[in-house]
Design an enzyme around this catalytic site. Sequence first.
Site, mmCIF file in Angstrom:
data_model
loop_
_atom_site.group_PDB
_atom_site.id
_atom_site.type_symbol
_atom_site.label_atom_id
_atom_site.label_comp_id
_atom_site.label_asym_id
_atom_site.label_seq_id
_atom_site.Cartn_x
_atom_site.Cartn_y
_atom_site.Cartn_z
ATOM 1 N N GLU A 159 0.854 -1.142 0.117
ATOM 2 C CA GLU A 159 0.132 0.051 0.106
ATOM 3 C C GLU A 159 0.933 1.146 0.077
ATOM 4 O OE1 GLU A 159 -4.231 1.577 2.055
ATOM 5 O OE2 GLU A 159 -2.402 0.460 3.368
ATOM 6 N N GLY A 298 5.739 1.022 10.681
ATOM 7 C CA GLY A 298 4.545 1.161 11.240
ATOM 8 C C GLY A 298 3.671 -0.347 11.105
ATOM 9 N N MET A 300 0.654 -2.982 8.714
ATOM 10 C CA MET A 300 -0.153 -3.141 7.513
ATOM 11 C C MET A 300 -0.874 -4.290 7.471
ATOM 12 S SD MET A 300 -0.621 -1.975 4.528
ATOM 13 C CE MET A 300 -1.892 -2.776 3.347
ATOM 14 N N GLU A 301 -2.398 -3.986 7.226
ATOM 15 C CA GLU A 301 -3.366 -5.060 7.329
ATOM 16 C C GLU A 301 -3.296 -6.075 6.313
ATOM 17 O OE1 GLU A 301 -5.162 -1.286 4.915
ATOM 18 O OE2 GLU A 301 -3.759 -1.615 6.454
ATOM 19 N N ASN A 302 -2.502 -6.322 5.548
ATOM 20 C CA ASN A 302 -2.602 -7.572 4.838
ATOM 21 C C ASN A 302 -3.566 -8.599 5.239
ATOM 22 O OD1 ASN A 302 -0.268 -6.298 3.441
ATOM 23 N ND2 ASN A 302 1.008 -7.169 4.989
ATOM 24 N N HIS A 333 -5.921 -1.586 15.530
ATOM 25 C CA HIS A 333 -6.026 -0.905 14.178
ATOM 26 C C HIS A 333 -6.185 -1.857 12.955
ATOM 27 C CE1 HIS A 333 -5.375 2.945 11.707
ATOM 28 N NE2 HIS A 333 -5.083 1.961 10.885
ATOM 29 N N GLU A 334 -4.984 -2.635 12.957
ATOM 30 C CA GLU A 334 -4.612 -3.571 11.726
ATOM 31 C C GLU A 334 -5.860 -4.505 11.774
ATOM 32 O OE1 GLU A 334 -2.750 -2.233 9.697
ATOM 33 O OE2 GLU A 334 -1.853 -0.952 10.908
ATOM 34 N N HIS A 337 -9.203 -3.379 10.451
ATOM 35 C CA HIS A 337 -9.063 -3.297 8.842
ATOM 36 C C HIS A 337 -9.205 -4.713 8.208
ATOM 37 C CE1 HIS A 337 -7.289 0.588 7.546
ATOM 38 N NE2 HIS A 337 -6.313 0.415 8.233
ATOM 39 N N GLU A 356 -9.041 4.115 6.999
ATOM 40 C CA GLU A 356 -8.128 4.562 8.046
ATOM 41 C C GLU A 356 -8.929 5.282 9.034
ATOM 42 O OE1 GLU A 356 -5.427 3.192 8.014
ATOM 43 O OE2 GLU A 356 -4.987 2.669 5.817
#
Length: 885
Positions: A159, A298, A300-302, A333-334, A337, A356
Site C-alpha cells: 500500500e 508502522g 499493514m493490514e494484509n 487498528h490493523e 482493517h 483508515e
Amino acid sequence: MRLLLLASTALFLAAPALAQQAPVPAPATATPGPVPLGQLPDTARPTAYRIDLTVRPEQERFTGHAEVDAELRRATPSLYLHGNGLAVATVLARVGGRTVTARYTQVDASGVARLDFATPLPAGRVTLAFDYDAPFMTGAEGLYRAKVGDDWYAWTQMEPIDARRMFPGFDEPGFKTPFTLSVTAASGQKVFANTPETATTPAGAGLTRHVFAPSKPLPTYLVAIAVGPFDVVPGDAPANAVRTTALPYRAIATKGQAERLRLAATEGPKILALHEQYFGIPYPYEKLDQIAGPVMSGAMENAGLVSYNDTLLLLDPDAPASQRRGFGTVVAHELAHQWFGDLVTPKWWTDIWLNESFAEWAGNRVGEIWQPGLGTDVAQLAEAFTAMDTDSRASGRPIRQEITRNDQIASAFDSITYQKGGQVLTMVERYLGAEKFRRGVQFHLNRFRYANAAADDFFESMATGSGDPGIVPVFRSFVTQTGVPVIRIRADGAGRWQLSQQRYRPIGVAAQPAPQTWTVPVCARQGETRSCTLLGSATGTLALRGSGIAVPNADGAGYWRYSLDDAGWAGLLGGADTLPAREAMAAADSLWADFLAGNASFARVIAGARAFAAHRERSATLQLPQAIAEVEQLDLSPAATAGLRRLAGELSLPRLRALGAVSFAPSAYAGEETGQALLRQNLVDYAAQTARDAALRSQLADAAEGALAATPRPVDPSYRELAFAVAVEDRGVAFMNRLRDSLAESGDPLFRSHAVRALGHATSAAEVARALEFTRDPALQSTERLTLMTRLAYQPLGRDALLALFTRDFDGAIAGVPAFARARIPTLFGGYCSADKADAVEALFRPRLAMLGGGALELSQALGAIRQCVALRTAKRAEVEAALR
C-alpha cells in the site's frame, strides 16, 4: 495501514533501475491514447491472478511468472496496466485458443506500463502471462529485503501503489480478485502468504516450492508474502459466539525473537475477538499470521498476514506502558482493517478514509477495552488535537479528498485521514448513540462484504442501519470540508448558551473567501446531565438542563474547539482539577487555541496551566505546559527564556517531588498504578527537557552512562530513551559513539529504537555532523536511518544541516527515497520561524515537486506553519515576554 513516521524520509537507500524489455514483434497498430496518471481506462478488468515467484533474499533480484485473467470490454491493440521497475522478458496474451505476443513498456515513473500487442485482441476473456525479474527494495515498499544478524529475510509492503514493484497487474483498490501464490525459496526457509500453505515440492538443488490456497477476493495492495528463517509462536484463537470454529493463529518474527512474541501470541486473539463481538461478523479469512520486521515503518493490514515494525509486536515482560499501548492500539487498528478495508474496500483512493478513519476509531476503542489503564483514550484525543492544528492552516485538504493522479495518493495518508477522521467518528457515535451507530456499521459491512464501497454507499448504510438519516449532514459537513469549527459560547444568564460558529483561524492564517458552517453536534455537561443540540447554521442556542459548572464539549468527543470570554474561562478553570480527563484536555486545547487566535491572553493561559497542575490525569496536567513550551520558537530574550524555564519548573517539579524520590532503576516502582507511573514519566520528561532542571538532567545522563558501562546498570525502559537523549545533548560525541556501538550489537528492538531516536537529539555542530554520518551507517536498518533523519529535523542545527544537504545536492539526497515518502520531505522543515527560512524552503522545493512525485500540499503546509509562527511572533512576543519576565 498505521504509519509511525508520517513525516519521515530515508535518504540513503539504493534506488531500483527502471525495467528493461526484451524485443518483440512490432504491434500491428498503436493508438493507446494519453498515459493514465490516475485511474486506468475501463478497457480491462482483472478476474484472477496466479503469481509464481523465486525469492532468494540474499540475492539482489527475484524472478517471477505472473498470469492475469481479465475481461476486455472492447477490442484493443494495446492496454495500460501497472508495473514498476520490472525487467519483463516476455509477455503473451492467450485469447480464443491462440497466443499473441506483446511489447511491455513502462511509460511513467509512477509505474504505469503499456502492452502493445502484435495483433489486436478481441473483446472477451484473455489471460496475460509475464516472465520477469526485478530488484528487491531496501525500504518498506514492494518486495523488500533486509539482513538481520547473519540472515537475510524478505517481506512485502504494497500500500498504496507498490504491488506493481512485485508483479505486473491492475494496481487499483477497485479491482478485487482471487490471488493464487506460489513461492520458491531455499529449502529450510519458512515462507508465508495471505492464505494457508497447501503443498511443498522440491524445485531443484536446494530449493523448495511452496504453494498457497487461492485467496478470497483481494485488491493488489493487500497481497503479502514473507521468506526467511523466522521464529514462529502459535497462538490460541478459540471459537466464540460469533466465529464457531477455532482460527489458525501465529506470531512470527526474525530468528531469536520467539520470547518477545509471547504477548502477541496470547493477546492478539483477544483483541481479534473484541472486534468480532462488535462487528457481529466472523474474521473473514482462513488464518491469521502477525509478522514483525525491523524495516516496516508502522503496520499493514494484509489479509491473513498482518505486518508490523518490530517495536510494535516484540515486547519484553517489562515493556513500558507506552509500548504496550502501542501494541494494543496498532494491533487493534490493523485487525479492524480486516473488516474495514479488507472485507469492504474503497473503490478508489479518494475514499481511503473509509479504511483508515474507521480503523483508527475502532483501534482506539478496542485498545481501551483491552487494557483500560494504559491511557489509550486520552492519547487518541491528544492526537486529534494535533490533527486540528494541521487542519487549521491555510493549506489543507478534507478527509475525503478527490484524487485524480497517482502523485496525490500519498497525501491522503496523514493526520486528517487518521486522527481527524477517527475523532469525527467518535463525535458521531457519542451523539447518535453507541448501539444505533453499531447497527449502521454492521449494515454497511454486510451490505458490501468482499466488495467495494464509496462514501455515498457508506452514508446510505449508516442512515439505513442506524435508522437516523439526520446523521448524514453531520458526516458530509465534516468529511467534505477543510477546517475546524470554533464555537463561540456566551451564557445569557437564563440557563442557555448563545452559540455562533465559524472556521477556527489562528493568527497568521488568512480568512477564507466565504464563511463556512458545519452541522455540529454541540454537547455540554452539567453534573451528570448532558445537553445537546445540532448546530447547523451560523448561530443557535443550547438549553442547559443540569446544575453546577457547565462544561463545553462533553467527554471531549467533538471535533471542534470553543471560545469563551474571560469570565467564562475564569469560571470553567475554577473547577479545572475536577473535570474528567477528556473534558479537561478539551478545555486546555481550546484555551490555547483561543490564545493563538488572538482572543485569550497569555496570562490567562498561564493561569490555566496552573489550574490544571493538580489534575490527576497526566495529559490534562501537562497539555497546557507543553503548549507553553512552544513559545520558545518566538526568539525570546534571555530573560524571558529564563522565565519560561522557571515556569516549567513550577508546573512540574512540585508535583514530581510529591510522587517521591525519582529512580531510573528497573522495577523501582514495581506494582505502582499505571496512571501514576505515566504521570511521573511525563513530569520527568517535561522537567528535564523544558525546565532543564540541572540535577534531574545529571541524574538521567549518569543513568545513560551506566547503561552502557562495561558492567551495565540497566535503566527502566520507561526512562531509557529520555536518559539517552539527555546524555547525547550533555555528554556529546563521545557518548554518541558508545551509544551507536551498543545499538549495533543489540538484538532488542526497543533498545535500538530508543538509541536511534536519542541520537537525533544532537544539538551542537559536532553532534549533528556525527549524527548525519550515522544515517549512512550499515549497522542501522533503513527504518532506523529514516527515524534518525526525522529526529534531527526537530533540532535547530539538525534542521539547518538537512536544509544545507538538500540545497547542496538535491538529486543525490532524494535518489534513494522510497516513493511513498518523497512527497513528505518538505514537512521536515516546518519547524522554522523565519520569513527568510520560509523563502529558502520554498525556493528549494517548489521547482522540484515533480522530482518528488508530489508534495505540493505538504510544501504549502510546511510554509504555512513557518509563516504562522512568524505572524504569532510579531503579534504576541511582547505579551509573552512580559508575562514570562
